[in-house]
Write an enzyme that holds these catalytic residues in place. Sequence first.
Site, PDB file in Angstrom:
ATOM      1  N   GLU A  67      36.431   9.615  -5.951  1.00  0.00           N
ATOM      2  CA  GLU A  67      37.543   9.219  -6.465  1.00  0.00           C
ATOM      3  C   GLU A  67      38.945   9.094  -5.668  1.00  0.00           C
ATOM      4  O   GLU A  67      38.951   9.458  -4.751  1.00  0.00           O
ATOM      5  CB  GLU A  67      38.084  10.544  -7.548  1.00  0.00           C
ATOM      6  N   HIS A  99      30.716  10.364 -13.784  1.00  0.00           N
ATOM      7  CA  HIS A  99      30.141  11.611 -13.833  1.00  0.00           C
ATOM      8  C   HIS A  99      30.601  12.086 -15.215  1.00  0.00           C
ATOM      9  O   HIS A  99      31.238  11.865 -16.151  1.00  0.00           O
ATOM     10  CB  HIS A  99      30.784  12.514 -12.820  1.00  0.00           C
TER      11      HIS A  99
END
Length: 254
Positions: free
Chosen positions: A157, A42
């Site tokens: 994550e 990202h």
Amino acid sequence: MKNCEILDEIVSFCLVDSEMDGSNIPGLYPLHRCKTLHLVRHAEGIHNAAGEKDYAAYSSEQNFDSQLTTLGWQQVDNLRKRVQETGLSKKIDLVVVSPLLRAMQTAVGVFGGEGHKQGIDDGHGLPLMVADAAESHRPEISSQNCPPFLAVELCRERFGAHPCDRRRSISYYRSIFPAIDFSLIESDEDVLWKAEGREPIEEVTIRGMKFFTWLFSRKEKEIAIVTHRGFLYNTLAAFGGDCHPSLKTELCKQ
């Protein structure tokens, strides 16, 4: 004549660098047994910018499920331009994305459609992202002329401790990312993130391997995955043990 009968069939292979196993002999793999994966970390999130100044910012509730910074959106726009110019946007069959705000913003910004402004009942389908989603000050992103998007918890994550890695409710995400498919996520609320301690690295790697196994079971041949640095690093570290050291380094670089 029997030998000529095979001329109506083309068998495709992937020719692999000899450094893969250090044998100095190139390898061949049947192409139907291979997939092309485009791994995207990202763009810059608010927590990244704050964490560079003070690591304690990663533990701040102010950075809960943080969105992209202005620089992050610039990075998205730059990558989108590159993806369009190289023709990659026309090749991808599926975009898999971590269900955290910064990852979904990156995914739809890079791989989403453009053009027609959509509405729920206008016959053109739902938008990938509504205008000003999460106060981003960004325009609506179309779901037209782009691959489908699928949110998957396995590529999130590392769980725990850092509020920036805790997700919002799926019902909220559906309201701002209407065309992303959240059907594989069982719980509306985040039941995976715990305040006490970080997910052990070994478990991140195991989760990553489960994710790659799931990817291989998919019918799509070319897939973009928009995820996170920690997840990618700890997952890719499990690969390349039988490769030349230079390739192992290439696979596992930060």
